[in-house]
Enzyme design. Structure first.
Site, PDB file in Angstrom:
ATOM      1  N   ARG A 165     -10.336 -62.481 -27.767  1.00 41.79           N
ATOM      2  CA  ARG A 165     -10.841 -61.994 -26.522  1.00 41.79           C
ATOM      3  C   ARG A 165     -11.771 -63.161 -25.997  1.00 41.79           C
ATOM      4  O   ARG A 165     -12.153 -63.903 -27.001  1.00 41.79           O
ATOM      5  CB  ARG A 165     -11.429 -60.576 -26.634  1.00 41.79           C
ATOM      6  CG  ARG A 165     -10.486 -59.464 -27.221  1.00 41.79           C
ATOM      7  CD  ARG A 165     -11.398 -58.354 -27.259  1.00 41.79           C
ATOM      8  NE  ARG A 165     -10.552 -57.174 -27.543  1.00 41.79           N
ATOM      9  CZ  ARG A 165     -10.126 -56.567 -28.918  1.00 41.79           C
ATOM     10  NH1 ARG A 165     -10.463 -57.354 -30.031  1.00 41.79           N
ATOM     11  NH2 ARG A 165      -9.339 -55.658 -29.138  1.00 41.79           N
ATOM     12  N   LYS A 188     -13.679 -55.515 -31.686  1.00 41.32           N
ATOM     13  CA  LYS A 188     -14.173 -54.314 -30.931  1.00 41.32           C
ATOM     14  C   LYS A 188     -14.507 -53.157 -32.076  1.00 41.32           C
ATOM     15  O   LYS A 188     -13.693 -53.064 -33.043  1.00 41.32           O
ATOM     16  CB  LYS A 188     -13.286 -53.716 -29.963  1.00 41.32           C
ATOM     17  CG  LYS A 188     -13.200 -54.391 -28.939  1.00 41.32           C
ATOM     18  CD  LYS A 188     -12.549 -53.650 -27.800  1.00 41.32           C
ATOM     19  CE  LYS A 188     -12.283 -54.179 -26.142  1.00 41.32           C
ATOM     20  NZ  LYS A 188     -11.517 -53.463 -25.321  1.00 41.32           N
ATOM     21  N   HIS A 256      -8.095 -63.255 -19.718  1.00 40.23           N
ATOM     22  CA  HIS A 256      -7.521 -62.130 -20.429  1.00 40.23           C
ATOM     23  C   HIS A 256      -6.104 -62.367 -20.526  1.00 40.23           C
ATOM     24  O   HIS A 256      -5.477 -61.953 -21.543  1.00 40.23           O
ATOM     25  CB  HIS A 256      -8.063 -61.129 -20.089  1.00 40.23           C
ATOM     26  CG  HIS A 256      -7.942 -59.800 -21.082  1.00 40.23           C
ATOM     27  ND1 HIS A 256      -8.481 -59.833 -22.239  1.00 40.23           N
ATOM     28  CD2 HIS A 256      -7.209 -58.656 -21.111  1.00 40.23           C
ATOM     29  CE1 HIS A 256      -8.348 -58.763 -23.117  1.00 40.23           C
ATOM     30  NE2 HIS A 256      -7.462 -58.200 -22.398  1.00 40.23           N
ATOM     31  N   ARG A 259      -4.522 -64.276 -23.261  1.00 39.84           N
ATOM     32  CA  ARG A 259      -4.411 -63.365 -24.729  1.00 39.84           C
ATOM     33  C   ARG A 259      -3.246 -62.517 -24.504  1.00 39.84           C
ATOM     34  O   ARG A 259      -2.579 -62.419 -25.519  1.00 39.84           O
ATOM     35  CB  ARG A 259      -5.627 -62.279 -24.715  1.00 39.84           C
ATOM     36  CG  ARG A 259      -5.667 -61.519 -25.818  1.00 39.84           C
ATOM     37  CD  ARG A 259      -7.049 -60.701 -25.976  1.00 39.84           C
ATOM     38  NE  ARG A 259      -7.045 -59.373 -26.342  1.00 39.84           N
ATOM     39  CZ  ARG A 259      -6.941 -59.018 -27.594  1.00 39.84           C
ATOM     40  NH1 ARG A 259      -6.865 -59.983 -28.473  1.00 39.84           N
ATOM     41  NH2 ARG A 259      -6.925 -57.772 -28.038  1.00 39.84           N
ATOM     42  N   HIS A 282      -6.029 -54.540 -32.192  1.00 37.70           N
ATOM     43  CA  HIS A 282      -5.899 -53.374 -31.817  1.00 37.70           C
ATOM     44  C   HIS A 282      -6.085 -52.061 -32.531  1.00 37.70           C
ATOM     45  O   HIS A 282      -5.510 -52.263 -33.923  1.00 37.70           O
ATOM     46  CB  HIS A 282      -4.255 -53.161 -30.957  1.00 37.70           C
ATOM     47  CG  HIS A 282      -4.236 -54.063 -29.738  1.00 37.70           C
ATOM     48  ND1 HIS A 282      -2.996 -54.626 -29.133  1.00 37.70           N
ATOM     49  CD2 HIS A 282      -5.126 -54.327 -28.712  1.00 37.70           C
ATOM     50  CE1 HIS A 282      -3.182 -55.151 -27.981  1.00 37.70           C
ATOM     51  NE2 HIS A 282      -4.459 -55.249 -27.786  1.00 37.70           N
ATOM     52  N   TYR A 291       3.328 -54.688 -24.598  1.00 37.61           N
ATOM     53  CA  TYR A 291       4.175 -55.693 -24.391  1.00 37.61           C
ATOM     54  C   TYR A 291       5.371 -55.830 -24.616  1.00 37.61           C
ATOM     55  O   TYR A 291       6.240 -56.510 -24.064  1.00 37.61           O
ATOM     56  CB  TYR A 291       3.257 -56.627 -25.677  1.00 37.61           C
ATOM     57  CG  TYR A 291       1.833 -57.013 -25.430  1.00 37.61           C
ATOM     58  CD1 TYR A 291       1.564 -57.960 -24.456  1.00 37.61           C
ATOM     59  CD2 TYR A 291       1.158 -56.517 -26.333  1.00 37.61           C
ATOM     60  CE1 TYR A 291       0.272 -58.003 -24.357  1.00 37.61           C
ATOM     61  CE2 TYR A 291      -0.409 -56.819 -26.009  1.00 37.61           C
ATOM     62  CZ  TYR A 291      -0.908 -57.357 -24.965  1.00 37.61           C
ATOM     63  OH  TYR A 291      -2.113 -57.666 -25.037  1.00 37.61           O
TER      64      TYR A 291
END
Length: 312
Positions: A165, A188, A256, A259, A282, A291
């Site tokens: 990120r 995150k 982004h 990524r 994730h 994806y």
């Protein structure tokens, strides 16, 4: 916390504050997430207080009916809230209600039975492999300072070559240099992951560091602005915008998107979805599964362009 000015009992305000503190301490939620959760739940409790009159107390959640939930959703819709945001708010409310129900032995079945509105998940728009390479080849042209051009290329290479990120790339410090074969990234929610670093990314960062006029110290940001301060996300977005305009790429070609491209190209090359989930950091496989839809869409484009029967 945004709920403090609403019609909540003192006990409810204390409970909400305690729940938010727990999210931060136990789950490692970011300040942005804590603020959003507090706002979401606070607005809902404020609606209940206004809907029924009086203040929202701890026991009031047990009295919530399906009719109350429909009225709340209609009220949010009337305020212009979209399906995606409404689903996020409902998730916050359910999380708080579960926590409170366990503490106070409440029946919150009406809240938990409320279904989130359906919404079409926005699929990421990856760049083609050729376009991604062109971005990396031309990013340095957007800066007047040679070292700054090398810096911008290094950042974008980490996004595409490692799937970082923007915040993760800009969060690297002098302690991370020189880049090793793997980077330990804190993503995150404070989640930690190991990310392999391609030689091309190592070389890009090394070239920048050799040219950077600002001294590197372990605690200083790895990527510096022109005056030596930390590089901003806004600058990277601007570099990407200038590069895409120069190359004639669509507006979806954002930092982004690099990524997303990393993940999509790995998947197209036969990468395992679980492994890609780990690389991206994730929390759930569902976030990574978008994806597969992107890749399937690309395969259909190729099919329609190349298959003889697609034209007949």
């Amino acid at each position: 916390m945004t709920a403090s000015g609403l019609q909540l009992s003192a006990a409810m305000r204390d409970a909400l504050q305690l729940w938010l503190q727990g999210l931060k301490a136990l789950d490692g939620a970011s300040e942005h997430t804590i603020t959003a959760y507090g706002h979401d739940v606070g607005q809902f409790l404020g609606f209940l207080a206004q809907h029924h009159g009086g203040s929202a107390g701890l026991r009031q959640l047990a009295d919530v009916t399906q009719s109350d939930m429909r009225a709340w959703m209609a009220w949010e819709r009337g305020a212009g809230l979209g399906s995606r945001s409404l689903a996020r708010k409902l998730s916050s409310i359910k999380s708080f209600a579960r926590w409170l129900a366990e503490r106070e032995n409440l029946d919150i079945s009406a809240i938990l039975a409320t279904r989130a509105p359906r919404f079409s998940r926005k699929l990421p728009r990856p760049l083609s492999a050729e376009s991604a390479r062109e971005v990396l080849d031309n990013a340095s042209l957007q800066s007047r300072e040679d070292w700054a051009g090398l810096r911008d290329t290094a950042v974008l290479t980490l996004l595409y070559g490692c799937g970082l990120r923007v915040s993760e790339a800009l969060g690297l410090t002098g302690r991370d240099a020189p880049l090793r074969a793997a980077l330990r990234i804190h993503g995150k929610g404070g989640k930690e992951r190991l990310v392999p670093v391609l030689p091309v990314a190592q070389q890009a960062v090394t070239a920048y560091l050799h040219a950077c006029p600002h001294p590197q110290t372990p605690d200083a940001p790895l990527f510096r602005g022109l005056r030596g301060g930390p590089l901003s996300r806004r600058h990277i977005a601007k570099v990407m915008e200038q590069t895409r305009l120069q190359l004639g790429l669509p507006a979806t070609a954002t930092p982004h998107a690099l990524r997303h491209s990393f993940a999509t190209h790995l998947l197209a090359a036969g990468g395992d979805l679980r492994a890609i989930q780990e690389l991206l950091g994730h929390a759930s496989l569902q976030s990574t599964q978008v994806y597969t839809a992107v890749d399937s869409g690309r395969l259909m484009e190729i099919y329609h362009a190349a298959h003889p029967r697609a034209h007949g």
